[in-house]
Enzyme design. Structure first.
Site: not given
Ligand SMILES: *[C@@H]1O[C@H](CO)[C@@H](O)[C@H](O)[C@H]1NC(C)=O
Ligand SMILES: *[C@@H]1O[C@H](CO)[C@@H](O)[C@H](O)[C@H]1NC(C)=O
Ligand SMILES: *[C@@H]1O[C@H](CO)[C@@H](O)[C@H](O)[C@H]1NC(C)=O
Length: 282
Positions: A155-157
């Site tokens: 998850i690179e949010q």
């Protein structure tokens, strides 16, 4: 397991081929109605067992890897057949970011390496507890039906500290780890993090709790020029000293605060390994 599966699927294949004859006389006798339900029931079994037939040459290659490792060589596979050129005496985990390849799974297992799913979901969708559980349940059943050994959560949010998404992410990692470990014994849940703890690209996550609840963090030190504030000048993606500083800081802070993923022995071997690399590169 696979022998009995094949036997029942073979049987269904035979039953299915008589179905056209049967439909012609469908209304004639109630026994055919009963039979059609029986056929329906059997085809349900067919569908369910077909999804779980071991695609490997030897059925034992479908068993998940359980061995624990102190040192991981973690590969992100993006599809195609490049995996055939990997040095399999080194690889310990392959995260499949491309299309699922059963041949890759069988081969990895024959070498004692894990094959894990990629896990990504918009965080706003999993703030809701039911949605979160549904996502995890789906991933576990996908991993099981494909004979895989865990999941790499990527998850690179951007997340604001203390926001609903911040807490949802922490819970996602914790609940995924619990569910995977329970449903697939020996499975591995990893989480991808930026090279530094300091909110890189606004990824202000609860790194300490996340590190504590998953099996391992993958530090994406290959991607250090994402935050370009000044002139856009070509620079190294992973300058050695910055990488080292990021890693050591992360290990140290996590170790200090929660005594989580790195005990002193592991920390030291990690440090020595990087020192060795520095010397090799001189
Ligand atoms: C694969 O890795 C092993 C262990 O590090 C090494 O001994 C071997 O030479 C490597 N093979 C190739 C083809 O590079
Ligand atoms: C649940 O997830 C779906 C997408 O999978 C999303 O459209 C929906 O808004 C989510 N519901 C809540 C309450 O977050
Ligand atoms: C620390 O890690 C080493 C190497 O993995 C292991 O042998 C040792 O048992 C660990 N110590 C503790 C206290 O967990």
């Amino acid at each position: 397991m696979s022998a009995s599966v094949r036997l029942s699927c073979g049987l269904i294949g035979f039953v299915d081929s008589t179905e056209t004859d049967r439909t012609q006389s469908f209304a004639v006798a109630p026994i055919f109605i009963a039979m059609s339900w029986f056929l329906f029931f059997l085809s349900t079994i067919f569908v369910c067992c077909r999804a779980n037939v071991c695609p490997c040459e030897r059925p034992e290659l479908c068993q998940q890897i359980r061995e624990e490792r102190d040192f991981e060589v973690f590969v992100f596979d993006v599809g195609g057949k490049t995996w055939k050129s990997y040095n399999w005496s080194m690889v310990t985990t392959v995260a499949t970011f491309g299309k699922y390849d059963a041949e890759l799974m069988c081969h990895a297992h024959s070498k004692g390496a894990r094959v894990v799913l990629k896990g990504d979901v918009p965080l706003s969708d999993i703030v809701d507890q039911d949605n979160r559980t549904a996502w995890i349940t789906e991933k576990v059943s996908q991993a099981k039906s494909q004979f895989m050994d865990g999941i790499n959560i990527d998850i690179e949010q951007a997340v604001e500290e203390d926001s609903p998404e911040y807490h949802a992410l922490t819970a996602l990692v914790k609940e995924s780890t619990e569910t995977f470990h329970r449903e697939i014994p020996g499975s591995q849940v990893s989480f991808d993090v930026a090279w530094s703890l300091k909110c890189i690209d606004k990824r202000c996550y609860d790194y300490i709790t996340i590190a504590e609840s998953c099996d391992l963090l993958f530090v994406m030190s290959y991607d250090e020029q994402s935050q370009i504030m000044g002139d856009c000048i070509a620079m190294a993606n992973a300058p050695l000293h910055q990488t080292l500083a990021g890693l050591l800081c992360r290990c140290f802070i996590i170790n200090q605060e929660k005594k989580a993923i790195f005990n002193t022995t592991k920390f030291l071997s990690f440090f020595l390994c990087f020192q060795l690399m520095t010397n090799l590169l001189k």
